[in-house]
Write a protein that holds these residues in place. Structure first.
Motif, PDB file in Angstrom:
ATOM      1  N   ALA A 297      47.785  20.534  34.707  1.00  0.00           N
ATOM      2  CA  ALA A 297      48.800  19.836  35.365  1.00  0.00           C
ATOM      3  C   ALA A 297      49.751  20.325  36.231  1.00  0.00           C
ATOM      4  N   PHE A 298      50.062  21.885  35.628  1.00  0.00           N
ATOM      5  CA  PHE A 298      50.768  22.711  36.525  1.00  0.00           C
ATOM      6  C   PHE A 298      50.156  23.207  37.838  1.00  0.00           C
ATOM      7  N   SER A 299      48.801  23.305  37.756  1.00  0.00           N
ATOM      8  CA  SER A 299      48.319  23.815  38.979  1.00  0.00           C
ATOM      9  C   SER A 299      47.989  22.571  40.068  1.00  0.00           C
ATOM     10  N   VAL A 300      47.845  21.378  39.398  1.00  0.00           N
ATOM     11  CA  VAL A 300      47.756  20.279  40.404  1.00  0.00           C
ATOM     12  C   VAL A 300      48.960  19.433  40.998  1.00  0.00           C
ATOM     13  N   ALA A 301      49.847  19.461  39.992  1.00  0.00           N
ATOM     14  CA  ALA A 301      50.979  18.557  40.327  1.00  0.00           C
ATOM     15  C   ALA A 301      52.435  19.434  40.079  1.00  0.00           C
TER      16      ALA A 301
END
Length: 168
Positions: A24-28
């Motif tokens: 979630a941190f990587s993509v959003a």
């Protein structure tokens, strides 16, 4: 379901939760913050870093490793030779996630916090520059390692189920 399977399932769930958090941190989260101003990114990450230090996070963060290790011990006890290498691989991948977290991510977070309140910073752009790219890069490494750990544990569960079905 055997106790080994229950522990492996719990390890997979905990590892999956961590993989999802890093993903979630990587993509959003980080792409979203990349579109904000320097002070906003710094303040948001300082607050996230403070908020994530809670019992639920620590339970899952540490639990994934402990459950993986317990699963390996149970595989040895049960003589589950086909399952054991996958559990060990998953646990080692997750251990590497912890190494990256403690060696890179936490020190970056600590430096960000030590920079002080964003409103009082004279050069928030410099603070951001020393933090953002490195944190994003290493979070991607954690995402990939944790996803690999999850895949290994999931495959261990499949093999364990097959072994159980063959033995029944």
């Amino acid at each position: 379901m055997t106790s080994r399977d229950a522990v492996l399932a719990a390890a997979a769930v905990a590892t999956g939760l961590m993989a999802g958090l890093f993903f979630a941190f990587s993509v959003a989260v980080m792409p979203g913050l990349a579109m904000t101003g320097d002070r906003t990114l710094v303040e948001a990450m300082q607050r996230i870093n403070a908020a994530i230090q809670n019992g639920w996070f620590l339970l899952v963060f540490a639990g994934a490793l402990l459950l993986g290790a317990a699963g390996a011990v149970l595989c040895v006890r049960d003589g589950a030779r086909t399952v054991l290498p996958w559990v060990v691989a998953g646990t080692v991948c997750y251990l590497l996630v912890l190494v990256v977290t403690f060696a890179v991510s936490i020190p970056l977070n600590d430096r960000l916090d030590a920079a002080g309140p964003p409103g009082a910073m004279t050069d928030p752009a410099a603070v951001r520059e020393r933090f953002e790219a490195a944190w994003v890069r290493w979070n991607l490494v954690r995402t990939l390692l944790c996803t690999g750990a999850l895949g290994c544990l999931a495959w261990a569960l499949v093999l364990s189920g097959r072994a159980g079905a063959a033995g029944s």
